[in-house]
Design a protein around this motif. Structure first.
Motif, mmCIF file in Angstrom:
data_model
loop_
_atom_site.group_PDB
_atom_site.id
_atom_site.type_symbol
_atom_site.label_atom_id
_atom_site.label_comp_id
_atom_site.label_asym_id
_atom_site.label_seq_id
_atom_site.Cartn_x
_atom_site.Cartn_y
_atom_site.Cartn_z
ATOM 1 N N ASN A 35 0.828 -1.216 0.000
ATOM 2 C CA ASN A 35 0.000 0.000 0.000
ATOM 3 C C ASN A 35 0.856 1.256 0.000
ATOM 4 O O ASN A 35 0.554 2.224 -0.692
ATOM 5 C CB ASN A 35 -0.915 0.035 1.226
ATOM 6 C CG ASN A 35 -2.145 -0.828 1.048
ATOM 7 O OD1 ASN A 35 -2.385 -1.354 -0.044
ATOM 8 N ND2 ASN A 35 -2.925 -0.976 2.107
ATOM 9 N N TYR A 36 1.914 1.221 0.800
ATOM 10 C CA TYR A 36 2.821 2.370 0.890
ATOM 11 C C TYR A 36 3.415 2.673 -0.496
ATOM 12 O O TYR A 36 3.408 3.812 -0.953
ATOM 13 C CB TYR A 36 3.930 2.052 1.888
ATOM 14 C CG TYR A 36 4.899 3.176 2.150
ATOM 15 C CD1 TYR A 36 4.700 4.066 3.206
ATOM 16 C CD2 TYR A 36 6.034 3.343 1.346
ATOM 17 C CE1 TYR A 36 5.605 5.094 3.455
ATOM 18 C CE2 TYR A 36 6.941 4.361 1.583
ATOM 19 C CZ TYR A 36 6.722 5.238 2.645
ATOM 20 O OH TYR A 36 7.611 6.246 2.889
ATOM 21 N N ALA A 37 3.886 1.621 -1.163
ATOM 22 C CA ALA A 37 4.499 1.807 -2.480
ATOM 23 C C ALA A 37 3.469 2.254 -3.519
ATOM 24 O O ALA A 37 3.734 3.136 -4.333
ATOM 25 C CB ALA A 37 5.188 0.516 -2.924
ATOM 26 N N LEU A 38 2.267 1.650 -3.459
ATOM 27 C CA LEU A 38 1.226 2.030 -4.429
ATOM 28 C C LEU A 38 0.799 3.487 -4.234
ATOM 29 O O LEU A 38 0.577 4.202 -5.211
ATOM 30 C CB LEU A 38 0.006 1.105 -4.301
ATOM 31 C CG LEU A 38 0.146 -0.266 -4.949
ATOM 32 C CD1 LEU A 38 -0.974 -1.187 -4.485
ATOM 33 C CD2 LEU A 38 0.149 -0.168 -6.473
ATOM 34 N N SER A 39 0.700 3.913 -2.965
ATOM 35 C CA SER A 39 0.331 5.308 -2.716
ATOM 36 C C SER A 39 1.397 6.235 -3.282
ATOM 37 O O SER A 39 1.080 7.260 -3.891
ATOM 38 C CB SER A 39 0.195 5.591 -1.222
ATOM 39 O OG SER A 39 -0.728 4.711 -0.666
ATOM 40 N N ALA A 40 2.657 5.871 -3.070
ATOM 41 C CA ALA A 40 3.744 6.699 -3.600
ATOM 42 C C ALA A 40 3.639 6.806 -5.122
ATOM 43 O O ALA A 40 3.832 7.880 -5.696
ATOM 44 C CB ALA A 40 5.096 6.118 -3.198
ATOM 45 N N HIS A 65 9.696 -3.267 9.419
ATOM 46 C CA HIS A 65 9.946 -4.194 10.528
ATOM 47 C C HIS A 65 8.645 -4.816 11.010
ATOM 48 O O HIS A 65 8.621 -5.898 11.561
ATOM 49 C CB HIS A 65 10.635 -3.466 11.689
ATOM 50 C CG HIS A 65 12.042 -3.077 11.359
ATOM 51 N ND1 HIS A 65 13.101 -3.891 11.601
ATOM 52 C CD2 HIS A 65 12.547 -1.966 10.762
ATOM 53 C CE1 HIS A 65 14.223 -3.314 11.181
ATOM 54 N NE2 HIS A 65 13.909 -2.135 10.672
ATOM 55 N N GLU A 66 7.565 -4.062 10.808
ATOM 56 C CA GLU A 66 6.265 -4.584 11.218
ATOM 57 C C GLU A 66 5.216 -4.161 10.193
ATOM 58 O O GLU A 66 5.203 -3.026 9.737
ATOM 59 C CB GLU A 66 5.866 -4.038 12.588
ATOM 60 C CG GLU A 66 4.530 -4.582 13.069
ATOM 61 C CD GLU A 66 4.081 -3.959 14.383
ATOM 62 O OE1 GLU A 66 3.608 -4.693 15.249
ATOM 63 O OE2 GLU A 66 4.200 -2.721 14.537
ATOM 64 N N GLN A 67 4.354 -5.085 9.861
ATOM 65 C CA GLN A 67 3.276 -4.808 8.926
ATOM 66 C C GLN A 67 1.975 -5.190 9.617
ATOM 67 O O GLN A 67 1.772 -6.358 9.949
ATOM 68 C CB GLN A 67 3.515 -5.620 7.658
ATOM 69 C CG GLN A 67 2.543 -5.362 6.557
ATOM 70 C CD GLN A 67 2.982 -6.010 5.244
ATOM 71 O OE1 GLN A 67 3.271 -5.337 4.294
ATOM 72 N NE2 GLN A 67 2.996 -7.327 5.213
ATOM 73 N N VAL A 68 1.129 -4.183 9.874
ATOM 74 C CA VAL A 68 -0.044 -4.475 10.694
ATOM 75 C C VAL A 68 -1.257 -4.911 9.879
ATOM 76 O O VAL A 68 -2.196 -5.466 10.416
ATOM 77 C CB VAL A 68 -0.413 -3.273 11.611
ATOM 78 C CG1 VAL A 68 0.706 -3.017 12.615
ATOM 79 C CG2 VAL A 68 -0.710 -2.021 10.807
ATOM 80 N N ALA A 69 -1.231 -4.640 8.578
ATOM 81 C CA ALA A 69 -2.339 -5.107 7.732
ATOM 82 C C ALA A 69 -1.760 -5.668 6.445
ATOM 83 O O ALA A 69 -2.105 -5.262 5.350
ATOM 84 C CB ALA A 69 -3.322 -3.979 7.444
ATOM 85 N N GLY A 70 -0.836 -6.595 6.612
ATOM 86 C CA GLY A 70 -0.199 -7.202 5.448
ATOM 87 C C GLY A 70 -1.241 -7.846 4.558
ATOM 88 O O GLY A 70 -2.252 -8.350 5.025
#
Lengths: 163, 261
Positions: free
Chosen positions: B25-30, B45-50
């Motif tokens: 999601n982070y990459a797609l938003s970027a 280090h942590e993904q809360v909604a992988g």
């Protein structure tokens, strides 16, 4: 002239200052026009390129000879005639999804405005999830495929009334 | 959006996050904001909604796993050649894992990482198609590294630590994975798909073995022959057939693991 050549032509015109170009070969004729705002736009971007890319399929789809669209009857503008509508097609074989995940709203509904770059659906193919962007500006008038159904390459997905 | 470049090595820009909903999601938003470049890698280090397939979540303990998304400009490939990228990512994950965990590492069709009969990692690729061309892909990879407890997760997952008996540095492994992926991607673009395809075939889980498959309402035992160049599973049961992922289900001996591939 094949589809590839038409695409190349559109790309070329898109990068140029040419406002309108018509080519005739035997019984084939194509007119490509740039929208004015894109001609004057200095910074080129993907979003700016897309509407122009879509200008072509209309004239190209006409059987032959017909010069660009006949003057539209303004009274009828509210009732879109089927021939004015643009089809968004599937770029691949896969499964059609209307939302990002089961708990999310649909990307688009009938009546929604779309613009180039706006995601309209996801096609999953071989566990790869593809956001499909609209190439046109307009209004969704019909969704042609049910959520989570299989689609073929080039299968029509949405009908859009161009803005 | 900036002009996508093909020449930044993958991982040359390496974003390391403490915690994020999902690196994909982070990459797609970027990408949607026009801020991403080919080669950008996002590690968390942590993904809360992988994300797993269609909303299935991927559970990972904080700090114990490799969670990485790589931004790829796939425009040299056609949207119909997506399996080439998928295989390239799978082979890269395989090569990293195989180096540390040994020969029992396999790719389970289409793109899970297995060690013996246990899942060690998964891949989720999300992409953007506009005007008929393949504009962007985000290759998300999750690999179990130091996690030793998988309570509540079916199918006996396995981590690198359980196999090797020692701790590993997840960010360092993520950087190594970027470098492996970059070499494979460059090879794909310059020399074509043959080598990646061959590696994928050689390391295909259960190749040459009988597995139980479900096709519609019918179950059958099929001999796994391989995959086609466009990524369809080739199985033989009397006659040879090939399947796309949405056409067959793979039924594991372990009932916990049955379900969509």
């Amino acid at each position: 002239m094949d589809f590839k050549q038409i695409q190349e032509l559109i790309k070329m015109i898109n990068k140029s200052n040419i406002g309108e170009l018509t080519i005739e070969q035997k019984d084939f004729r194509i007119t490509i026009k740039q929208k004015e705002e894109h001609v004057t736009q200095v910074v080129s971007s993907v979003a700016a390129a897309a509407p122009v890319a879509y200008a072509a399929p209309q004239p190209a789809a006409l059987p032959s000879g017909a010069p660009a669209a006949a003057p539209a009857d303004k009274a009828k503008a509210a009732e879109p005639a089927a021939s004015n509508l643009i089809t968004i097609k599937s770029p691949m074989i896969g499964t059609f999804y209307r939302k990002a995940s089961p708990d999310k709203p649909n990307f688009v509904e009938v009546g929604d405005e779309v613009a180039p770059g706006k995601v309209v659906c996801i096609i999953e193919a071989m566990k790869l999830f593809n956001e499909i962007e609209s190439e046109v500006s307009g209004r969704i008038v019909k969704v042609l495929v049910d959520d989570a159904s299989p689609v073929e390459y080039d299968q029509p997905l949405f009908l859009v009334e161009p803005a | 959006m900036p002009e996508p470049s093909l020449y930044n090595p993958i991982g040359s820009s390496f974003v390391e996050l403490e915690s994020i909903d999902s690196t994909n999601n982070y990459a797609l938003s970027a990408i949607h904001e026009g801020l991403a470049q080919h080669g950008t890698a996002v590690f968390a280090h942590e993904q809360v909604a992988g994300k797993g397939r269609r909303g299935k979540t991927w559970l990972a303990e904080k700090g114990n796993n490799l969670i990485l998304s790589m931004v790829i400009n796939p425009s040299p490939l056609l949207p119909t050649q997506q399996f080439q990228l998928s295989a390239c990512v799978a082979v890269s994950a395989l090569q990293l894992f195989q180096k540390l965990a040994g020969e029992d590492t396999r790719i389970k069709w289409p793109n899970d990482l297995y060690w013996q009969d246990r899942k060690a990692g998964g891949i989720l690729i999300e992409s953007i198609i506009g005007a008929g061309s393949w504009k962007w892909a985000v290759a998300g990879i999750g690999i179990n590294i130091n996690q030793v407890s998988f309570a509540g997760v079916g199918g006996r997952p396995v981590s690198l630590r359980q196999i090797t008996g020692r701790q590993h540095d997840a960010p360092d492994l993520a950087r190594q994975l970027c470098a492996i992926m970059d070499a494979n991607w460059q090879q794909l673009l310059t020399a074509g798909f043959d080598n990646i395809y061959e590696l994928y075939q050689q390391n295909l889980y259960k190749r040459g073995e009988l597995v139980r498959l479900r096709h519609g309402s019918r179950n059958f035992d099929g001999l796994i022959k391989g995959v086609s160049r466009d990524g369809r599973l080739q199985a033989e049961h009397g006659l040879e057939e090939s399947f796309a992922t949405d056409e067959v289900e793979w039924i594991f001996p372990d009932p916990d693991r049955s379900g969509n591939l």
